[in-house]
Structures are given as C-alpha cells and as structure tokens.
Write an enzyme that holds these catalytic residues in place. Sequence first.
Site, PDB file in Angstrom:
ATOM      1  N   HIS A 188       1.746   4.702  -2.820  1.00  0.00           N
ATOM      2  CA  HIS A 188       1.942   6.146  -2.636  1.00  0.00           C
ATOM      3  C   HIS A 188       3.309   6.562  -3.188  1.00  0.00           C
ATOM      4  O   HIS A 188       3.447   7.617  -3.824  1.00  0.00           O
ATOM      5  CB  HIS A 188       1.891   6.509  -1.158  1.00  0.00           C
TER       6      HIS A 188
ATOM      7  N   HIS B  10       0.830  -1.211   0.000  1.00  0.00           N
ATOM      8  CA  HIS B  10       0.000   0.000   0.000  1.00  0.00           C
ATOM      9  C   HIS B  10       0.863   1.259   0.000  1.00  0.00           C
ATOM     10  O   HIS B  10       0.672   2.153  -0.844  1.00  0.00           O
ATOM     11  CB  HIS B  10      -0.916  -0.019   1.231  1.00  0.00           C
ATOM     12  N   GLU B  11       1.782   1.348   0.940  1.00  0.00           N
ATOM     13  CA  GLU B  11       2.599   2.561   1.029  1.00  0.00           C
ATOM     14  C   GLU B  11       3.472   2.736  -0.204  1.00  0.00           C
ATOM     15  O   GLU B  11       3.752   3.859  -0.626  1.00  0.00           O
ATOM     16  CB  GLU B  11       3.448   2.537   2.305  1.00  0.00           C
TER      17      GLU B  11
END
Length: 693
Positions: free
Chosen positions: A484, A480-481
């Site tokens: 980003h 997920h990160e």
Amino acid sequence: MCSGAARLTDMANANPLLSPPTLPYDLPDYAAIEPEHYLPAFREAFAAHSAEISAITRARSMPTFENTMLPLETSGKLLGDVARTFYTVSSADATAEIQAIEEELAPLMAAHQDSIDLDSALFWRIRTLHDQLEALDLDAEQRYLVQRRFREMAHAGAGLDDAAKQELTALNQRLSTLTTTFEKNLLRDTNDLAVVFEDAAELDGLSDGELSAAAQAAADRGLDGKWVVTLTLFTGHPYLSSLTNRTSRKRILDASRARGSRGGENDNTAVLTQIVRLRAERARLLGYDSHAAYVTADETAGSPGAVHDLLRRLAGPAARNAEREQAALQAIIDGEPEPFPLEAHDWAFYTEKVRAAQYDLDRSALRPWFEAERVLQEGVFHAATALYGVTFTERRDLRAYHPDARVFEVFNADSAPLGLFILDLYTRDTKRGGAWMNSIVSQSRLRGTAPVVVNNLNVPKPAAGRPTLLTLDEVTTLFHEFGHALHGLFATVTYPHFAGTNVFRDFVEFPSQVNEMWIYWPEVLDNYARHAETGEPLPRDVVEKLHASEAFNQGFATSEYLAASWLDQAWHSLTAEEAASEIDVVAFERAALADIGLDNPAVPTRYSSTYFAHVFSGGYSAGYYSYIWSEVLDADTVEWFRENGGLTRANGDRFRTRLLGVGGSKDPLAAYRDFRGRDAEIQPLLDRRGLVA
C-alpha cells in the site's frame, strides 16, 4: 475590525496547523501540535473550503475545465492537510482527549462534506462539462476527472431535490457519529478484555520474546509480576498456535469473541444495527435496494450479485477443505491420552502439530529468523530497491506523531527525492487494532506536493534491549502494508483527486497483495531470514518445507475470511424495510453463515459483527469482499512475474508505470489490461488456495 486575512494570520501564529509548513515534504510539525489546535483548525478549514467552492459556483461565465475543474482541484487543501494530520493521530494514538475531539468532529465533517457533494450549482457546472465531454479539448486524465467527479457527485445524491438532500444530510451526520462510537467502544473493550495471567506457566509454549512482551504489557498497566496478552483485531490470536495450556487458549479466544457484545457502555450490538438501518435507509433514498447495491454500483464489481457469485463459488470448496483439515486435527487429538472434541481455540495449536507431522515444520520456531529490523531493511526495503530502484534513509531529525513512529526518506533510482515513509510498528492501548496504510500528504503536480505515507502494525513490543521477533504472519503483514505504501509513494498524477491510493475500494488491496510475493522469493528471503543471534540463514530444507506447505490450512483461512465477507454482504444486502425490524445479532450471524455453508463452530468468522471494524467504522462497508476480489488480479500478476523473470528492474518499472503510477487517474481494470495484456484469470487464485478438485 480586523480583515479576514489578518484574522487568519493571527490564528496561524497561535495554531501550527494553520501555519505554512516548515518541515521537509510538508510533514506536519507534530511536536508543536496540541489537541486543542485541531477543532479551531478544522473550523477555519471548513470556512476556507466553503469560500473556495462559492467562488466557483458564483462565476457567471459558462463552465469550462479551467474555471470549474481546476479551482475545484486546488480547493480544500487546508482541510485535507488538517484532516490527514488529525486522522493519522486518531487511529494510531487515540488518547481520551483525541477521541472526544473525533466524536465532536464526526458530524461536522459529514455536514461539510455533504455541503460540497450535494451542492446543486457545483453539480450543474460539472454535469454541463460532462454532457459536452466529447467536444472538449482535454487530455486523458482531465477527461477521466470530469467523468469521475460527475459520477461521484451523482452517486452521493447531488441530483436529489432539496427535501431529500436535507434527509440525506441528517442520515450522513448520524452515521458518522455512530461509526465513531463503534470504533471508540471497540478500542475500549479490546483494552478491557486483554487477558491477565498470574503465572508464566499458564503461558507455556510462548517464546522468551513473547513472554517479555506480555510482561511489558502488564507493567505498562501497573500489573508488575503478571503477564497481559492484548487482543488482535481479528478473532484468532497468534499465541493460540503455541500455547500448550488449553484453558489459556480458551480464555484468549473467548475474550476476543466477546468484544462489543457484553452489555454495558462498550456494547456495539445496538450501534451496529442502527448503522445497518440508517445505511439501508440512505440507499433507498438514493434509489438503491440496499447499501450493498449502492456501494458496488461504483466499484469494479458493479453489483452485489457479482460479489455473491464469487463468494458462493469459493465457499463450498473452502468449507470442504476445512472439514478435511478438521478431521486431520481430530485424529491427532484422538491419539492423545485424554481426547476431546476439537474446538475453535484448539485449531491453531493442533494445526501446528499436523504441520509438524506432515511437513516436519514448526512455524513458531521460525521467529528468531524474522528479526523486525532485518525484515524491514533487508527484506521489505531490499525487495523494493531491487524491483524499483528506490532507496531509504532514516531521518532521525524528523519527528512523527508518536515516539515509536520512525521516518524514512525515499529516493528514486536517480537519487531524486520521492517522499517520506513512516513506520509505526508496535501495539499500544491508544492504537486501533489491525494494520493499515494512510497518507499524511498526497502527491499532486498541480499542488506541487510529494507523498508522505504511513504504515501501522500492532506487533507486541518487547522489553527494552530485547529484539523484536516477528511471526511469519507479521512478516506477511509488513510486506502487505508496504505494498500500500508503495502505491501511495509511486502514484504520480496531476490532480489531487487521483492521488495515491484513491482508487476503487475493490482494487485498492491489489498492489499490497502483490507485494507479499517477495516474502518467499529466494534472493529476498535469503537476504532477510537470518538468525537474530547467529546470523545463519534460514536452512534450505526449512525454506522448501515452507513452500511445500503454502496451501496447508487454506481451508480454514479461506473459510474464516469468506465467512466475514458474507456477514458484511448479509448485513448490507438488507432492504430498508428488513433493516427496520428488530434484529437479533447472534441469530442473524448464525443464519447468514448457514446460508453459505460456513457455519462450522470450529472455524469462527474472522470478524464477528460487534468487532467488525472494517465495515462498521472503517471504509469497507459492503466491501470486505475486496480482498478476495483483488486477489484474483494478484494471483494472476504473480504468474506474470514468474513468467517474465521475477525480481527485475524491467518488471518493476512496468508494474510501477502502468499500474502503481497511475493512481486513480485511470479505470483500474483498463490499467490492469495495459499491464497484463489481457483481463485477469481466476485459475491462479483457485490453485493458490487449493480450491480445485
């Protein structure tokens, strides 16, 4: 008397933050930076930025893009560089000295930002361009820049009279101090409430690696021979799913839920109610009924009503699913020799029992297949290479802000350098909870800069020589990160205002959620899910069980998230008059959760108010709904990838070019339509979370 240029040169010689960058990609020279360098550098940067703005507003000629927008975009570079350098450290390595600097800095930063945002002369110049937009010969990015700058300054209060601006500035400075205090209190209380165990038997059910991490955490605190379980940012804790000792589970959950609410110097109760009151007062001053109305007016949602409609639509089915899950858990307990009513600290443990019974799957036993380095290299990086052609080389010659933070150089498919990626994996007492991405340097063609992005997680660090084995949830967080991070790396814009992840808050989670898709993708999973000792792949039948159980426990997961989102909305939907009354935080939470039907004691909200850092010290106030709002786009995008062949360069290039690559330089929903060919549909989200009949 020395000139301004000579003074700046003298300061630069003594302060590395004021010296021209010497490292690749303008990476700050953290080895040379000391805490005492920050405040003088900020003061110099404030002065330089103010002078740059004054040069724009003093111009006697009528506003043009070239004499107003261009110098505005080149202004503030020093301040941006210093701020990103400092705030990276203040979130990831907040020593007492750094915390003191942040407290002193908060009102100064707020006052300076207001001096720009509320500058009447600057606003007049931008408004003039905005009013003449149709007649100006501008490209699409330039037009959008004028539109967004005008909208943001108007939204910030640039059109208010002088008395109202003075009141607004005082509110903003007070709020900046309070949100900093909230974060400091939470960090201290989280450290103070870490649970100490005297006997390893109390931690029965943890793996050898988890016990090693607990022993190391104790040793780091001078508690040799004991075990310390540090707390995660959210209410629950990964260890609750495997600890066999019910008392130990209760101790951990009770400690987690007590943060910021025990009285004393770390209590956040009064802090958060003051934040709510001041935000409501500011919203009224700016012409809005509530802080939620103010925030959503400049997001894709448009209004609190749109947010509330979505949350209510999802809450009922989620609560019913959670009740069915709860009944299944209670049935397991009722079959034990000494049954008891299920409580919140039991949920994760008995969920794994039901998962084992229904799917013959023990997720806690999967950790040996998720060794952190392999997940990173052969999972996260591998998927990015397959999809976008980018490659990663560790730069051990470059030092980040902490010894645990690793630096990787990123290259495009043609071997052209793209930027730097920094990974800071492990938890420590000076790091705030949770996981996040931030930029140290942002890409801009105008400034000639390339991106430097950071991912922070909070994985317990095992003793030296022991492998770091991740839970499946931690694997998800890493993917997920990194989504980003890819957004920050790939955004390719001319103007700094649109750089990286500078998009609407309720759109920013979309790319990161999409990147979670590759966790279970066969060619990715087969590549990284290898046993740490034997190298054997995760057995095919286990993979099939993981797929079969993807919707399992979604009632709980959706309910705890929606409960937190609704709390955020409830606090920030208060009018100034309502927020001015004396509020009992516990009673307020209880009433808000009952209002939306998410007041099940066995399913606590993902964050209670006193430790809800996202909304009371982070950037998600009235915006925590963004995760589910973005997930509508995410689930629809996953369907597109499946329909179009999945993990291919062609698909990756389309997603990168039409969505990630535009940064904030285009309306995000227009960018989505350009990528998808239509607006997003909600049905894939409902199917994913089991929210259909």
